[in-house]
Design a protein around this motif. Structure first.
Motif, PDB file in Angstrom:
ATOM      1  N   GLY A 119       0.166  -2.986  18.048  1.00  0.00           N
ATOM      2  CA  GLY A 119       0.900  -3.911  17.196  1.00  0.00           C
ATOM      3  C   GLY A 119       2.216  -4.288  17.843  1.00  0.00           C
ATOM      4  N   ASN A 120       2.902  -5.198  17.221  1.00  0.00           N
ATOM      5  CA  ASN A 120       4.205  -5.638  17.716  1.00  0.00           C
ATOM      6  C   ASN A 120       5.290  -5.248  16.719  1.00  0.00           C
ATOM      7  OD1 ASN A 120       3.174  -6.966  20.071  1.00  0.00           O
ATOM      8  ND2 ASN A 120       2.471  -8.635  18.744  1.00  0.00           N
ATOM      9  N   ILE A 121       6.424  -4.807  17.230  1.00  0.00           N
ATOM     10  CA  ILE A 121       7.551  -4.461  16.386  1.00  0.00           C
ATOM     11  C   ILE A 121       8.783  -5.203  16.878  1.00  0.00           C
ATOM     12  CG2 ILE A 121       6.635  -2.192  15.777  1.00  0.00           C
ATOM     13  CD1 ILE A 121       8.531  -0.953  17.805  1.00  0.00           C
ATOM     14  N   ALA A 122       9.738  -5.360  15.990  1.00  0.00           N
ATOM     15  CA  ALA A 122      10.988  -6.045  16.351  1.00  0.00           C
ATOM     16  C   ALA A 122      12.125  -5.443  15.540  1.00  0.00           C
ATOM     17  CB  ALA A 122      10.878  -7.542  16.078  1.00  0.00           C
ATOM     18  N   TRP A 123      13.328  -5.515  16.075  1.00  0.00           N
ATOM     19  CA  TRP A 123      14.503  -5.008  15.382  1.00  0.00           C
ATOM     20  C   TRP A 123      15.721  -5.754  15.885  1.00  0.00           C
ATOM     21  CZ3 TRP A 123      11.811  -2.580  19.205  1.00  0.00           C
ATOM     22  CH2 TRP A 123      12.502  -2.314  20.396  1.00  0.00           C
ATOM     23  N   ASP A 124      16.799  -5.699  15.110  1.00  0.00           N
ATOM     24  CA  ASP A 124      18.060  -6.283  15.555  1.00  0.00           C
ATOM     25  C   ASP A 124      19.207  -5.408  15.070  1.00  0.00           C
ATOM     26  OD1 ASP A 124      18.485  -6.868  12.865  1.00  0.00           O
ATOM     27  OD2 ASP A 124      18.029  -8.996  13.070  1.00  0.00           O
ATOM     28  N   HIS A 125      20.435  -5.905  15.215  1.00  0.00           N
ATOM     29  CA  HIS A 125      21.598  -5.063  14.938  1.00  0.00           C
ATOM     30  C   HIS A 125      21.630  -4.574  13.499  1.00  0.00           C
ATOM     31  CE1 HIS A 125      24.071  -7.961  12.592  1.00  0.00           C
ATOM     32  NE2 HIS A 125      23.451  -8.878  13.303  1.00  0.00           N
ATOM     33  N   VAL A 154      19.939  -3.171  21.488  1.00  0.00           N
ATOM     34  CA  VAL A 154      20.363  -3.443  20.121  1.00  0.00           C
ATOM     35  C   VAL A 154      19.426  -4.431  19.433  1.00  0.00           C
ATOM     36  CG1 VAL A 154      22.218  -4.472  18.739  1.00  0.00           C
ATOM     37  CG2 VAL A 154      22.762  -2.874  20.582  1.00  0.00           C
ATOM     38  N   LYS A 155      18.850  -5.345  20.188  1.00  0.00           N
ATOM     39  CA  LYS A 155      17.874  -6.293  19.648  1.00  0.00           C
ATOM     40  C   LYS A 155      16.660  -6.258  20.543  1.00  0.00           C
ATOM     41  CE  LYS A 155      17.220 -11.132  18.272  1.00  0.00           C
ATOM     42  NZ  LYS A 155      17.845 -12.462  18.148  1.00  0.00           N
ATOM     43  N   GLY A 156      15.482  -6.176  19.941  1.00  0.00           N
ATOM     44  CA  GLY A 156      14.305  -6.087  20.783  1.00  0.00           C
ATOM     45  C   GLY A 156      13.027  -6.521  20.101  1.00  0.00           C
ATOM     46  N   VAL A 203       5.884   2.687  23.350  1.00  0.00           N
ATOM     47  CA  VAL A 203       6.503   1.386  23.070  1.00  0.00           C
ATOM     48  C   VAL A 203       7.062   0.805  24.357  1.00  0.00           C
ATOM     49  CG1 VAL A 203       8.366   0.224  21.820  1.00  0.00           C
ATOM     50  CG2 VAL A 203       7.005   1.988  20.678  1.00  0.00           C
ATOM     51  N   ALA A 204       6.753  -0.468  24.594  1.00  0.00           N
ATOM     52  CA  ALA A 204       7.230  -1.149  25.798  1.00  0.00           C
ATOM     53  C   ALA A 204       7.595  -2.588  25.445  1.00  0.00           C
ATOM     54  CB  ALA A 204       6.162  -1.130  26.892  1.00  0.00           C
ATOM     55  N   ASP A 205       8.605  -3.111  26.125  1.00  0.00           N
ATOM     56  CA  ASP A 205       8.958  -4.521  25.961  1.00  0.00           C
ATOM     57  C   ASP A 205       8.680  -5.256  27.261  1.00  0.00           C
ATOM     58  OD1 ASP A 205      11.029  -3.831  27.665  1.00  0.00           O
ATOM     59  OD2 ASP A 205      12.625  -4.117  26.187  1.00  0.00           O
ATOM     60  N   ALA A 206       9.188  -6.466  27.384  1.00  0.00           N
ATOM     61  CA  ALA A 206       8.892  -7.283  28.563  1.00  0.00           C
ATOM     62  C   ALA A 206       9.416  -6.658  29.846  1.00  0.00           C
ATOM     63  CB  ALA A 206       9.487  -8.678  28.376  1.00  0.00           C
TER      64      ALA A 206
END
Length: 290
Positions: free
Chosen positions: A16-22, A105-107, A133-136
């Motif tokens: 799945g995909n997750i996202a978060w910010d400040h 902080v944002k991802g 968990v991995a990002d770009a």
């Protein structure tokens, strides 16, 4: 049989995909008690606390990994093929995080969850749920949650390893106390753990408690924050890995007593409830650092 270990281990990863910010970061930090002086809770905002609460100075405590994406990876793992358990019999036994680099902080990131192991403890089973968990830019963290399921052992499986952090015989190098605010569980649950055990007195009584208890992962985060702030000079980027075993409960309004032993590359920690004759809260706790 409610748990089919072979089927669970062979199941396709859940992605799945997750996202978060400040705002997610700030809410999580506030749920850990950030924003006030640890040794003087009634005082004005401690300038050192702004790194947890002010967006222009913000950094991310690595234990945020347990709630990123509302912390749903663990519960999703309990719905994996081969696992059918009564959630009333489920306890969070231990938690570990390995950091591959500091959490931004944002991802936006991809989450991959698997059942990494199933152990037979006789009268109970232990399910290890692993989330990567991995990002770009590459891997961010690997998280293992060990889930203790009462009444589901006895299927003839491997008992699994015994992970112990031997406590030094000398006195601790530091002892810190952290007061848990009365409303802290109500704030912490907004980061994704909506279990009424932590909010509803009637539900808590049905579970055998006189009042709602604090989330174990809140104690986990509070402890890491205490280590970062006192031993690691407030630098979250130094944390490489963090693991603990949940050894007991703590109630809002009580005080955590955090004992630390400093060794090369790591801090050994025990956490107890100072108000209840040092009843154990976290054990076998290790923060590895650079």
């Amino acid at each position: 049989m409610p748990i089919d270990a072979a089927k669970a281990l062979a199941a396709e990863p859940r992605k799945g995909n997750i996202a978060w910010d400040h705002k997610d970061i700030q809410l999580y930090h506030l749920g850990l008690g950030a924003g006030t002086s640890p040794n003087n809770p009634g005082a004005a905002t401690d300038p050192d606390e702004l790194r947890y609460t002010l967006e222009s100075k913000l950094h991310v405590l690595p234990s945020f990994a347990t709630v990123a994406g509302a912390g749903m990876a663990m519960m999703g793992g309990l719905a994996a093929p081969g696992i059918e358990v009564n959630l009333a019999n489920v306890l969070h036994g231990s938690q570990s995080i390995e950091l591959h680099r500091p959490i931004p902080v944002k991802g936006e990131a991809a989450s991959t969850a698997t059942v990494a192991a199933v152990y037979d403890k006789g009268k109970a089973a232990v399910i290890v749920l692993r989330t990567e968990v991995a990002d770009a830019d590459g891997p961010l963290w690997t998280s293992d949650a060990s889930i203790f399921v009462r009444g589901e052992g006895g299927f003839g499986g491997d008992r699994g390893p015994s992970v112990k952090a031997e406590q030094p015989e000398r006195a601790p190098d530091r002892v810190e106390e952290r007061k848990i605010r009365e409303e802290q569980a109500l704030l912490y649950r907004l980061s994704g753990d909506w279990n009424p055990l932590h909010a509803d007195p009637e539900f808590a009584k049905l579970a055998g408690f006189d009042q709602p208890i604090l989330h174990g992962l809140c104690s986990y985060g509070m402890t890491l924050k205490a280590v970062v702030d006192t031993v690691l000079d407030g630098d979250v980027s130094r944390v490489r890995a963090y693991r603990t075993r949940f050894a007991g409960i703590v109630f809002p309004g009580e005080t955590l007593r955090i004992r630390m032993w400093q060794e090369p590359g790591r801090v050994l920690v025990t956490v107890s409830a100072a108000d209840r004759d040092d009843a154990p809260v976290l054990a076998d706790t290790v923060v590895e650092h650079g």
